[in-house]
Each structure stands twice: as structure tokens, then as C-alpha cells.
Write a protein that holds these residues in place. Sequence first.
Motif, short mmCIF file in Angstrom:
data_model
loop_
_atom_site.label_atom_id
_atom_site.label_comp_id
_atom_site.label_asym_id
_atom_site.label_seq_id
_atom_site.Cartn_x
_atom_site.Cartn_y
_atom_site.Cartn_z
N SER A 130 0.82 -1.23 0.00
CA SER A 130 0.00 0.00 0.00
C SER A 130 0.84 1.27 0.00
O SER A 130 0.50 2.26 0.67
CB SER A 130 -0.96 0.00 1.20
N ALA A 131 1.95 1.24 -0.73
CA ALA A 131 2.79 2.44 -0.84
C ALA A 131 2.07 3.49 -1.67
O ALA A 131 1.29 3.16 -2.58
CB ALA A 131 4.12 2.08 -1.50
N ASN A 132 2.31 4.76 -1.36
CA ASN A 132 1.71 5.83 -2.16
C ASN A 132 2.10 5.64 -3.63
O ASN A 132 3.27 5.38 -3.93
CB ASN A 132 2.19 7.20 -1.68
N PRO A 133 1.16 5.79 -4.54
CA PRO A 133 1.45 5.56 -5.97
C PRO A 133 2.15 6.74 -6.61
O PRO A 133 1.64 7.38 -7.53
CB PRO A 133 0.05 5.34 -6.55
N THR A 134 3.33 7.07 -6.08
CA THR A 134 4.05 8.25 -6.55
C THR A 134 5.43 7.92 -7.11
O THR A 134 6.21 8.82 -7.40
CB THR A 134 4.21 9.27 -5.40
N GLY A 135 5.74 6.63 -7.25
CA GLY A 135 7.04 6.26 -7.79
C GLY A 135 7.25 4.76 -7.69
O GLY A 135 6.38 4.02 -7.21
N PRO A 136 8.39 4.29 -8.16
CA PRO A 136 8.69 2.86 -8.10
C PRO A 136 8.89 2.39 -6.67
O PRO A 136 9.12 3.18 -5.76
CB PRO A 136 9.99 2.73 -8.91
N MET A 137 8.80 1.08 -6.48
CA MET A 137 9.01 0.51 -5.16
C MET A 137 10.49 0.64 -4.78
O MET A 137 11.38 0.40 -5.61
CB MET A 137 8.64 -0.98 -5.15
N HIS A 138 10.75 1.05 -3.55
CA HIS A 138 12.14 1.10 -3.08
C HIS A 138 12.29 0.16 -1.89
O HIS A 138 11.32 -0.49 -1.45
CB HIS A 138 12.57 2.52 -2.74
N MET A 139 13.49 0.04 -1.38
CA MET A 139 13.75 -0.96 -0.34
C MET A 139 13.03 -0.64 0.96
O MET A 139 12.90 -1.49 1.83
CB MET A 139 15.25 -1.10 -0.11
N GLY A 140 12.54 0.58 1.11
CA GLY A 140 11.73 0.89 2.27
C GLY A 140 10.40 0.16 2.26
O GLY A 140 9.77 -0.04 3.30
N HIS A 141 9.96 -0.26 1.07
CA HIS A 141 8.70 -0.99 0.93
C HIS A 141 8.90 -2.50 0.98
O HIS A 141 7.95 -3.25 1.20
CB HIS A 141 8.03 -0.67 -0.42
N CYS A 142 10.13 -2.95 0.77
CA CYS A 142 10.39 -4.37 0.51
C CYS A 142 10.00 -5.28 1.66
O CYS A 142 9.35 -6.30 1.46
CB CYS A 142 11.86 -4.55 0.17
#
Length: 575
Positions: A130-142
Motif C-alpha cells: 500500500s505504498a503511495n502511488p508516486t514512484g517505483p518501489m524502493h527498499m523501504g517498501h520491501c
Amino acid sequence: MTLYARFAAHLDAALDTLVAAGDVPGGLNRAPVTVEPPRDASHGDLATNAAMVLAKPAGTNPRALAEKIAAELRLLDEVEDVSIAGPGFINMKLNDDSWRAELSAIRDAGADYGRATIGRGVTVNVEYVSANPTGPMHMGHCRGAVVGDALAALLEFAGHKVIREYYVNDAGGQVDTLARSAHLRYREALGADIGAIPEGLYPGEYLVPVGQALAAEYGDRFVDAPESDWLVLFRKAAVAAMLVMIRADLALLGIHHDLFSSEAELQAAGKPEAAEAELRARGLIYDGVLEAPKGQELEDWEPVVLPLFRSTQFGDDQDRPIRKSNGQWTYFGADLAYHYQKAQSADALIDVWGADHAGTVKRITAAVQALTGGKTRFDVKLVQMVRLLRAGEPVKMSKRSGNFVTLADVVREVGKDVVRFTMLTRKADAQMDFDFAKVVEASKDNPVFYVQYAHARIASLHRRAAEANIVCEGVDLSQLDTEDLALVKLAAQFPRIVETAATAREPHRIAFYLYDLAASLHAQWNVGNDRVDRRFLIADNPAITCARLFLADAIGQIIRNGLGIMGVVAVEEMN
């Protein structure tokens, strides 16, 4: 039926016998009764707390009740000895044939060994990433992505029906910023010199193709147009492009959601109003004034009447506003409506959040309890951030500058399986370091390698047996002695590990267990380096070789089953 389930049934039967004999009253709650390995392996193979938890409601003392239960258990053919420890713990030692039978059960069940039924008839909604849809996934989301996905798989393995959901936060100010950033790239695609990216906009190069696509579709129509003409249009297009990117990034990790729910669509459908009406009708929302902020200057503060949810009735620190003074929904108001929607199609809800959302747990827990009348179980799994290292040196990440380590970059460098396994080698709420050098290190200190190596060693046995012309058409498990069967004792714990991990909502327990199982396999293998008679493959003794191959295959099956829950492929060879 697995060994622990079978002995739970044996214990039930023993208690039924005591009830029939009048030694124990009927109708006792047996739910707290457990059958598990004793804390000290020297005490036996299985232990039960039955006498300890039933003695008081039975009107007797634990030791006396333990003696009666033990007498019934001693009648079982599988039991070699029963002893009573302390005030009433019952320990059982099983004979070797019981472990040989469990070994056969593992092989017979195959990929289904360890599957549980504790979740039968229960639908669980697991919302993660559920990351904000403002960019690619980064390791903070992993880490949250892996924890949520493994938890969903674990719950399915335990018998639940699972809905994997991603909540798209596309109704806040961040998506307006995204639209403005896309407009800048749109102008750039049409030849404008945009210079340095203004403060407050997203600077990442990932928006360049979005701007190019918008330029191809609309030409110069919106170059000089007022923001009101293009903001909604560009916002929708940019969010859609980001979701395509996010889905692709998650697919690299083997993650696929069943449902993407839009916050904007939720609000457009009037779901927050419906939730408000429901709670007002039950007296759980009222119009009131918030207390003045504590410890702050109050010159600019004015009391404003707002719709407040009575979250203090459900353990929260204060009642919470669901709307702002301008009538817009607060984050809490929107989240309340979203959880109301989820609860209508699930019996239990699980949210996987970053640890920075810890302050929100009480209020959302209160909301779910209020909206569902306490009937829907709600859990929040808080996930700590991951610190990236290279050979012990921190890797700097800055999403604001557009220079951040993407999830895709990491997966391409070390592989999906390494990333997924590593993210489950700590409890979700514990700090974690991800060192690019260590996660690919071939050592016992690297759990990913250690477990994969165990499976590869097992796979190698069949190649070596074929080279030695050993054909196993029939297997005599009596060839396996107590030393061999020590592996089975640990293997037999897998079903109960699945159940306890699923109940606790903790998929890392599977990773911990697999490491212990791999360590036992390696230890037994290494004994054979010094003692020929303890080797898995003895060329001039096909009978013991085939029995040990059978044993090794069972261990390999459990490793595959556990890795499958974690979303990791069990390798046949190590390069």
C-alpha cells in the motif's frame, strides 16, 4: 493425521475415559490443553499441560490428575514411557516405530504435509505494501511486502481463505503533487527547458516516460492551460502509470495482489458517509470540540465543532475527528471507511504497516471493533525499516532527491529468493540490516545459503546413488536407528509450527524452523565425514542407503513446503 494431532486425539480419548469413569467431571474446557515438545529434550519426546490446566476446574490437584492421565497414556502402543515432572507436567517418550510411521506420513502427504485446518471457513483480508502511488518501489517498501505476502501464504497453508489487498492512496495531496510533477515532464517532452526540478515536486527520472506518454496523447494542449484544466486528468494518468510500475516491481518479488482498492473511488462511492451514518445511528459519532493541543502555543487555536468518533470507548487515548473543519475527510475518517468496506467481505483483517504508523494502531483497532461489534479480528503487523549496507558500510537512500535504491535493483543484483528469505530472518518489528555481501555469502551465518544448501545436499544424494547403481525398489525403515530418527523428531514439528505461526501471524517462525531443520541435517551429514557407518550413502549397503535416502527425501519435502510458504524456490544445486 500427523503425530502431534494424533497424540492430541489420544489425550482427548484418555480424558473421555476418565470422564466416563467419574474421575474427571464432564464439560471441562479443553482448549488450553496442548501437546508439544518438552522444553528439555532429555525429558522425552512429547509433553502435555493437561493436568495443570484442568486440575482446578476439575476440583483436584494437578499431580493427582496427572497420575490418572499418565496411566491411560501408558496403555498406548506408541508410548515407551510416561513420566510426571514438577507439579503435574506429563512427559512421554515414544518408541522408534512411532517416528518411522511419521516418516512415512511425511512422504505420503508430500506437498500437503503440514497443511492445517485451523482456518477452515475463515476469510482473512491481508493488506500489505500500500505504498503511495508516486514512484517505483524502493527498499523501504520491501520488507512489508515480503512479510505480508508470506503471511498470506502461511494463512492459506493453515486453511484460511485469503484476500491479498493493496490500498491505493490516490485521494490525498501527494497525488496532486504527482500530477504537477508529471505536467513538468510533459512540458519537457514537448521541448521546454524545465531547469532544476522545483522544491516540493517529485524529481525522479521515472516520470520522464509518463510525461512523454502524455505529450504523445495530448500534444501541446495543456502546456499553458490552467491547472484546473489538466490536474484531474494528469493525476489519473500518472497514478495509473505508477501502478503499472509498482505491479511490475512487486512481480519481481513474486508478489501479486488479488485486489487494488482506490481511496478516490471509495470516497466517490460515498463509503465514508455510509460509515459515519452507521456509527452515528449507534451513538458512536457525535459533534464535539477537541481538547486544546497540550504543550503548544494556543494563540492561533480556536475551538471548532467536528464530528468525533468515540474511540475512547474502545481503548484509544482520545476521541478522533473523522472530518476536518473544511468538511474534508481526515486520514482517520477515510481509513475508517476503508476498513468498514474490508470487514464486509472478511472475518479477520490484517494490516502490514511501517513502524512509523504505530501511533495509528489504537484508533483503527477501535474503529474496527466499533464497526464490526467486536466480531472481526483485527491485527496490525508493524514492520521496521531495513538498513542497507555494502560490506558493512551504509548505503544512502533519499527518495526526495530521486536517488534511492529501488526494489528492482536489489532483486536483480541478489535474486528474489535471497531478498524474500532474508526479510523473514528477523521478527517484523525488529531492526534489520541487509548487507549485499553477507546475503550471498556461502556460510552457516547466512540462513538463506544454509537452508538452500541443505536441500541441494539432499538432491545430490539421488545423483550419487544413481552413479553407484543403487536402486531403491523397497525401503526397510527398520534400518533407521534412534540416531537417524532424531531428524524425524524435528521434522514432525512442522505442522505445529505452521499452526502456531499462523495463529500468531508471524511468518518468520517458518524461516527460524527451517534453519534449525537444516542445521540438524548438516550436523548428521557431517558426522558421516568422520564415521562411514553414519553416511547417508553407503555403496556396499543398499538397505541402509535406501532407508536414509527415504529419510533425506522427507526432510527435503519439508524444506520445500516451508520455502513454498516463504515464496522461495528450493534449489537442486548450489553454484
